[in-house]
Design an enzyme around this catalytic site. Structure first.
Site: not given
Length: 906
Positions: A51-52, A54-56, A84, A118
């Protein structure tokens, strides 16, 4: 390959309309990745799902960079950037083609539909194809994921408002499943210090990938994991003590395969590794000293000459004392081999592991093995699976053949080699062949493995049998190309024959094009020959045992039955008269290194196709030696000169295809070769005093390969342009100053090696006319200043030159590898071909910029070394900072330049 058609709802079991939403997800899940047709780029080793927000920028970025730095090809999904709802086929392919998936489950992971989709697909890949899923619970506990409460429960309830209930249900099941997998909780690793967790994850990934120096093992393995697990349970996980592990059992049972799998599993724990194969056979053919040289070369990293066994022992004891090693000794049958290679294991640092395979438990008792493992036959169920994989390319037999398959398998005794051979033989055969094979197998229920394997041999045509026996006796480990010329001259139809033997699993051809054969099949072939006449070797077709061959010739017992004979190393210095070979009228293969022939050979050896006469004497004493049908002649390592008396006699060999003169140091100019009009391969490499090529070389119209490396040649004749069939021209390490204009006429030339030609100043302007040229090596040509336009079909190009710029390379649209080495004056490189997959730049001190580095989207290997001006350039900095990570690109400290040429390789 065409991929037409569609996936119907019924084929997925989704005819019910209310399941329409789920059907779209499953259709995408069933999309097959067809290489470039579906997914650009190579398959990934690791897929990161996160999740970007949170942790990217923190943990994920650190983990990603550490994996990439370790040389691992990583896909990092930027799901926040997508628009989308539907997950695309490209992303599914990225997950499917990855070896390992790592979902980083954080506080907001569940609120993302992308992340949940995913996760579902990762777990499906785990179930269907054994993908490894290693979850990281980032500042979360698995129980929170298994039974969501608070914000996690709110996120799931929010999804239910705008997503079909059945899909949300699938997401919830996926969360439960992943929470039960073995992974890591970030807060429980080193009190939450993320650096420690990243190191643990990288080590785990490296271990799972087993990336380093893995041995090749068959793909159709059955039942191997249980054996490996049992042996691994006896190995100290901390590798504190030195262990000798012995694997013993009958031939064909799979000892070597098990040992290779075990070796691969342990390899990531050892920097110093060695696999010494076929010790029983190799020691007989090349001596124990050769085995010592192989072991020393693997562990020390360089070749050291060993003149005798005692010297080899001293080198091993000295060089290995401070090294923790992993060694696999395959097919040991004599205690003396162990005494020469490892003794009792005390020569190595503690923590070393030696794996030994042998047919005899006695060998392991004498070696005082720490653990001895007897490998037994496969169970019936395992046997049926292995047989089916070769006979049907499936894990189970076709229903129509189920009964007869079971009967055949019951006769095999659970031997993997036999199951592979008989399965490969029956693949695609008619029912009548299956029934006949079963009858034959039932007739030999208690016979040896060889008797059963012989059934496949007997199914071969006569020509195929001849090739099989030749390989078993003489050509294991040889390049396929060389004996093919002899077999073709004997009308054995080698193209078809080698293909049949390979399809029937009677031989294998490795990636180097060398012929390989299981020792049981080798022994079968030799036993078939021995049984031609068990008591009288002279009545057999092939004499591969050098002592028997010597006895036959020394006692003048040769017969017309003998077709092939090898004296091995025992012929050195011996003299044989023509009368001792007179009766061998059908001899087609003769290996007589170091032998001196005398007497009148008039009308003798009329069918000789192959003569290996390495180290032949400088004086030629044989009269009327005219082997008219000779196809292969090897005179390498000999003291012959251009005035050698044998040249006139050999002019009658008008059907000659291969002439090997490697390392003939007394050769200053080549003899007249004009009568060898069918010659296809001429090797003059490492003739250190060779200065002149006879003009006749330009008339060898059939020549395909010409090797002149490491000679004193300073120019090529213009007549070389007549060699219209030439595909490989190797002139590196010579004194050549320029290539003749005629070289542009070589329309079929595919490979041109000119590297290390230190006097070369220019290339001909018409080199661009070499329309078939794919590989051009010009590195270490220190005086090369100008480069003309290059052939557009190049795929590999390496350059050293002293000019300030290069010609335009962007038109080389097929170029995959570019190496610029020691271009000390080079200041700029024009636009690079965007299809490059490998780029190496070394020792280019003045080079300041690479104009389109950012366009190289297909790059997979990159090296920048000793280029100070380029190191600090903005385009390189940006490339390293962003694109290298996005491409999953590994930067190499120093590029893997081609190995220096070894004259022993020819």
């Amino acid at each position: 390959m065409s991929h037409s058609g569609s996936i119907s709802m019924e084929s997925l079991g989704l005819s019910d309309g209310k399941n329409l939403a789920l059907s779209k997800a499953r259709i995408l899940d069933n999309v097959v990745c067809w290489g470039d047709e579906q997914l650009n780029g190579n398959a990934y080793e690791v897929f990161l799902s996160f999740r970007g927000k949170d942790t990217r920028k923190g943990f994920t970025n650190y983990l990603y960079s550490s994996l990439v730095d370790a040389g691992i090809h990583v896909f990092k999904d930027n799901n926040e950037l997508r628009v989308g709802e539907e997950i695309g086929a490209e992303l599914l392919c990225s997950i499917t083609q990855s070896t390992i998936s790592i979902p980083i489950i954080s506080e907001n992971y569940v609120s993302s539909k992308w992340c949940l989709r995913e996760l579902v697909h990762m777990l499906k890949c785990k179930r269907s194809k054994g993908q490894i899923v290693l979850p990281i619970f980032y500042k979360m506990e698995p129980s929170q994921v298994r039974h969501p409460t608070g914000r996690l429960r709110e996120a799931i309830e929010a999804h239910k408002k705008n997503t079909e209930e059945i899909i949300v249900k699938e997401w919830e099941e996926a969360l439960k499943e992943v929470s039960s997998l073995k992974g890591w909780e970030s807060e429980k690793i080193d009190n939450g210090h993320e650096g420690a967790l990243v190191k643990i994850v990288v080590r785990k990934v490296m271990a799972e990938l087993k990336r380093l120096f893995l041995l090749n093992v068959p793909k159709q393995l059955v039942g191997i994991d249980d054996h490996v697990e049992q042996i691994m349970s006896r190995i100290d996980a901390k590798f504190n003590g030195t262990r000798i592990i012995g694997i013993y059992g009958m031939g064909g049972i799979g000892k070597t395969t098990l040992a290779k799998v075990l070796y691969n599993k342990l390899s990531s724990h050892f920097e110093n590794r060695s696999f010494v194969a076929n010790i029983r056979e190799t020691s007989q053919c090349k001596g124990t000293e050769f085995l010592q040289k192989l072991l020393i070369s693997d562990i020390v990293g360089s070749s050291i000459d060993v003149s005798n066994i005692d010297e080899g022992v001293d080198i091993i004891k000295c060089q290995f004392a401070s090294k923790k090693v992993l060694i696999l000794l395959d097919d040991v049958d004599d205690r003396t081999h162990l005494n020469a290679l490892i003794k009792d294991g005390n020569w190595f640092e503690l923590g070393s592991i030696v794996i030994i395979t042998t047919r005899s438990k006695r060998i392991l008792d004498e070696a005082r093995a720490s653990y001895m493992y007897q490998l037994n036959e496969l169970s019936f169920d395992q046997s049926l699976i292995l047989f089916s994989r070769h006979a049907f390319r499936n894990d189970f037999p076709h229903s129509y053949y189920e009964a007869i398959s079971s009967e055949i398998v019951s006769t095999t005794g659970g031997l993997p080699l036999f199951l592979e051979v008989v399965g490969s033989f029956l693949c695609g055969k008619k029912e009548e062949v299956w029934k006949d094979t079963l009858k034959k197998l039932k007739k030999v229920p208690d016979k040896t493995v060889q008797e059963k394997l012989k059934i496949s041999y007997e199914a071969l045509d006569d020509e195929e049998q001849q090739i099989f026996l030749d390989i078993a006796c003489f050509f294991i480990g040889s390049r396929k190309q060389n004996p093919t010329y002899m077999w073709d001259a004997c009308s054995f139809l080698p193209g078809r024959g080698i293909e049949v033997l390979s399809l029937m699993s009677l031989i294998k051809i490795d990636k180097e094009g060398e012929l390989m054969m299981h020792d049981q099949l080798r022994d079968l072939g030799r036993e078939i020959v021995r049984l031609e006449n068990p008591r009288k070797p002279q009545r057999r077709s092939r004499l591969w045992n050098s002592e028997e061959a010597l006895d036959v010739i020394d006692r003048n017992r040769g017969t017309r039955k003998i077709e092939a004979l090898s004296l091995g190393k025992y012929g050195m210095g011996r003299t044989y008269a023509a009368k001792q070979l007179k009766k061998m009228t059908n001899l087609r293969f003769l290996q007589a290194d170091g032998v001196d022939f005398i007497g009148d050979f008039q009308s003798l050896l009329p069918k000789l196709r192959w003569l290996q006469w390495k180290g032949c004497p400088s004086n030629f004493a044989a009269d009327n030696f005219h082997p008219k049908k000779l196809a292969v002649l090897d005179l390498s390592n000999s003291a012959i000169s251009e005035d050698w008396g044998g040249w006139d006699s050999l002019k009658n060999a008008i059907e000659l295809k291969i002439l090997n003169l490697t390392d003939c140091d007394f050769l200053k100019r080549t003899p007249d070769l004009s009568t060898f009009k069918r010659l296809e391969i001429l090797t003059l490499a490492c003739c250190w005093n060779l200065e002149v090529l006879h003009p006749s070389v330009g008339n060898l119209a059939s020549l395909i390969e010409l090797y002149l490396a490491r000679t004193l040649i300073t120019e090529l004749p213009e007549s070389i342009g007549n060699l219209q069939n030439l595909r490989i021209l190797c002139i590196y390490g010579t004194g050549i100053m320029e290539l003749p204009h005629a070289i542009g006429m070589l329309k079929n030339l595919e490979k041109l090696e000119v590297w290390d030609c230190k006097n070369l100043e220019r290339l001909p302007s018409n080199i661009c006319e070499l329309i078939s040229l794919k590989e051009l090596f010009l590195d270490r040509c220190e005086k090369l200043r100008e480069l003309p336009k290059l052939p557009s079909g190049l795929t590999y190009l390496s350059i050293t030159r002293q000019g300030r710029s290069l010609p335009h390379l962007s038109q080389l649209t097929r170029l995959k590898m570019l190496a610029l080495r020691d271009c000390h004056r080079l200041e700029c490189v024009p636009e690079l071909p965007i299809g490059l997959s490998e780029l190496y730049i070394v020792g280019c001190e003045k080079l300041k910029a690479l104009t389109n580095l950012s366009d190289l989207k297909h790059l997979r290997r990159f090296s920048l070394y000793e280029c100070p001006s380029l190191e600090g350039s903005l385009d390189v900095l940006n490339f390293r900072r962003t694109q290298m990570g996005e491409l999953g690109l590994k930067e190499i400290d120093f590029p893997p330049w081609g190995l220096e040429f070894s004259c022993e390789q020819t």
